[in-house]
Design a protein around this motif. Structure first.
Motif, PDB file in Angstrom:
ATOM      1  N   SER A 168      45.067  43.695  37.355  1.00  0.00           N
ATOM      2  CA  SER A 168      44.963  42.146  36.731  1.00  0.00           C
ATOM      3  C   SER A 168      46.250  41.680  35.924  1.00  0.00           C
ATOM      4  O   SER A 168      46.639  42.351  35.115  1.00  0.00           O
ATOM      5  CB  SER A 168      43.840  42.217  35.759  1.00  0.00           C
ATOM      6  N   ASP A 171      44.087  35.928  33.705  1.00  0.00           N
ATOM      7  CA  ASP A 171      42.343  36.002  33.701  1.00  0.00           C
ATOM      8  C   ASP A 171      41.695  35.833  35.156  1.00  0.00           C
ATOM      9  O   ASP A 171      40.581  36.193  35.547  1.00  0.00           O
ATOM     10  CB  ASP A 171      42.051  34.828  32.711  1.00  0.00           C
ATOM     11  N   THR A 172      42.986  35.158  35.994  1.00  0.00           N
ATOM     12  CA  THR A 172      42.310  34.789  37.147  1.00  0.00           C
ATOM     13  C   THR A 172      43.174  35.384  38.289  1.00  0.00           C
ATOM     14  O   THR A 172      42.720  35.217  39.491  1.00  0.00           O
ATOM     15  CB  THR A 172      42.168  33.179  37.455  1.00  0.00           C
ATOM     16  N   GLN A 197      36.344  45.169  42.814  1.00  0.00           N
ATOM     17  CA  GLN A 197      37.373  45.036  41.522  1.00  0.00           C
ATOM     18  C   GLN A 197      37.559  43.287  41.489  1.00  0.00           C
ATOM     19  O   GLN A 197      37.790  42.920  40.272  1.00  0.00           O
ATOM     20  CB  GLN A 197      38.413  45.964  41.724  1.00  0.00           C
ATOM     21  N   LYS A 199      36.041  40.826  42.333  1.00  0.00           N
ATOM     22  CA  LYS A 199      34.852  40.244  42.016  1.00  0.00           C
ATOM     23  C   LYS A 199      34.764  40.521  40.232  1.00  0.00           C
ATOM     24  O   LYS A 199      34.424  39.609  39.689  1.00  0.00           O
ATOM     25  CB  LYS A 199      33.662  40.368  42.865  1.00  0.00           C
ATOM     26  N   ASP A 200      34.672  41.700  40.361  1.00  0.00           N
ATOM     27  CA  ASP A 200      34.471  42.297  38.774  1.00  0.00           C
ATOM     28  C   ASP A 200      35.368  41.542  37.738  1.00  0.00           C
ATOM     29  O   ASP A 200      35.274  41.171  36.619  1.00  0.00           O
ATOM     30  CB  ASP A 200      34.541  43.755  38.483  1.00  0.00           C
ATOM     31  N   LEU A 201      36.699  41.592  38.215  1.00  0.00           N
ATOM     32  CA  LEU A 201      37.767  40.926  37.385  1.00  0.00           C
ATOM     33  C   LEU A 201      37.622  39.264  37.381  1.00  0.00           C
ATOM     34  O   LEU A 201      38.377  38.623  36.567  1.00  0.00           O
ATOM     35  CB  LEU A 201      39.035  41.389  38.041  1.00  0.00           C
ATOM     36  N   GLU A 202      36.822  38.708  38.172  1.00  0.00           N
ATOM     37  CA  GLU A 202      36.851  37.252  38.151  1.00  0.00           C
ATOM     38  C   GLU A 202      37.943  36.683  38.625  1.00  0.00           C
ATOM     39  O   GLU A 202      38.178  35.701  37.952  1.00  0.00           O
ATOM     40  CB  GLU A 202      36.052  36.599  36.954  1.00  0.00           C
ATOM     41  N   LEU A 203      38.624  37.244  39.577  1.00  0.00           N
ATOM     42  CA  LEU A 203      39.819  36.595  40.111  1.00  0.00           C
ATOM     43  C   LEU A 203      39.647  35.553  41.110  1.00  0.00           C
ATOM     44  O   LEU A 203      38.378  35.411  41.776  1.00  0.00           O
ATOM     45  CB  LEU A 203      40.704  37.640  40.818  1.00  0.00           C
ATOM     46  N   SER A 204      40.491  34.409  40.724  1.00  0.00           N
ATOM     47  CA  SER A 204      40.451  33.535  41.609  1.00  0.00           C
ATOM     48  C   SER A 204      41.543  33.583  42.865  1.00  0.00           C
ATOM     49  O   SER A 204      41.473  32.833  43.968  1.00  0.00           O
ATOM     50  CB  SER A 204      40.593  32.233  41.119  1.00  0.00           C
ATOM     51  N   ILE A 236      37.676  33.853  47.006  1.00  0.00           N
ATOM     52  CA  ILE A 236      38.846  34.295  46.151  1.00  0.00           C
ATOM     53  C   ILE A 236      40.398  34.012  47.008  1.00  0.00           C
ATOM     54  O   ILE A 236      40.312  34.503  48.309  1.00  0.00           O
ATOM     55  CB  ILE A 236      39.084  35.776  46.062  1.00  0.00           C
TER      56      ILE A 236
END
Length: 278
Positions: A168, A171-172, A197, A199-204, A236
């Protein structure tokens, strides 16, 4: 060593600096290359010194037929070139360029002493000098492969030991660096970890960096883009960096559509752009 061979030996040593300069002058602008014509003065002087050492080692082969001075020097130089990431094909190209310059100087000597040189001398010189150059290229290629393999293995082990292959960077935005052969990552567990990961990291956006991948076959190219499609289903976006020409060619042959995927030549460009956007 006969009289004319001694004279050729002395003649070549007298022109060591001249040959080095001719080689340096023959350089062109080459991206990501230590040999590029726009290199700093420090790098240029370093190349000059190494070229002069190499020339003297080659000339020494005329005197005693020995190539013992080449191995240690080649290993040292090759390790540095490989660690700098200088492409192997560029080094081979410059060896060939310098061989041409070197043999032209031998021809100049022959022209100056035609009446004193017999054909057997010319054949012996040609065989000895070409063998020295060939031995140099062979050693360079062997050591380069060993260093590159060791680097790839160490990097692969580092990645495999990481519990979080997705890094990461905001944040995205995350980065997935792939190193070594793509088939090393061919496991459902690895793919699932990427998805979980991300999804858990809330990546875009996930950047998949391929700059550490030397080659890729048709099957693995297809699987890689299946991962891209799976990430899309999770909402994503995917950005791919470091795509080599052969990977792009394989993708085109497969009919894979790049139009929906951001691509960058370098990871840093993608990172700078995506972080700026977000």
């Amino acid at each position: 060593m006969n009289k004319m061979t001694k004279e050729l030996h002395a003649f070549l040593l007298q022109h060591v600096n001249e040959m080095a300069q001719e080689w340096l002058d023959s350089r062109e602008i080459e991206e990501h290359s230590v040999y590029t014509a726009d290199a700093s003065s420090e790098v240029t002087e370093y190349l000059r010194e190494q070229n002069q050492y190499f020339t003297r080692a080659i000339v020494q082969a005329l005197k005693d037929g020995s190539f013992k001075n080449l191995s240690g020097w080649v290993q040292k130089i090759t390790t540095k070139r490989a660690c700098l990431g200088n492409p192997l094909y560029l080094s081979i190209r410059h060896f060939k360029m310098f061989r041409f310059i070197f043999l032209n100087k031998v021809e100049a000597f022959v022209s100056l002493h035609q009446s004193s040189i017999i054909q057997r001398d010319i054949l012996l010189w040609n065989r000895t000098l070409n063998e020295a150059f060939d031995r140099m290229i062979e050693l360079f290629t062997m050591y380069y492969g060993q260093v590159a393999e060791a680097q790839a293995y160490a990097q692969k082990m580092l990645i495999s030991e990481l519990s979080t292959p997705v890094i990461s960077i905001s944040d995205t935005v995350g980065v997935l660096p792939l190193i070594g052969q793509i088939d090393d990552y061919k496991s459902n567990d690895f793919v699932e970890r990427i998805m979980v990961q991300a999804k858990d990291l809330e990546l875009s956006c996930l950047i998949i960096d391929l700059s550490g991948v030397p080659s890729i076959d048709t099957m693995m190219t297809n699987e890689l883009f299946q991962v891209v499609n799976m990430l899309e289903l999770l909402g994503i976006d995917t950005t791919i960096t470091g795509i080599r020409p052969e990977i792009a060619l394989t993708a085109v042959h497969l009919g894979i559509d790049f139009s929906k995927i951001r691509t960058y030549g370098k990871l840093k460009d993608a990172v700078n752009n995506l972080l700026h956007i977000r």
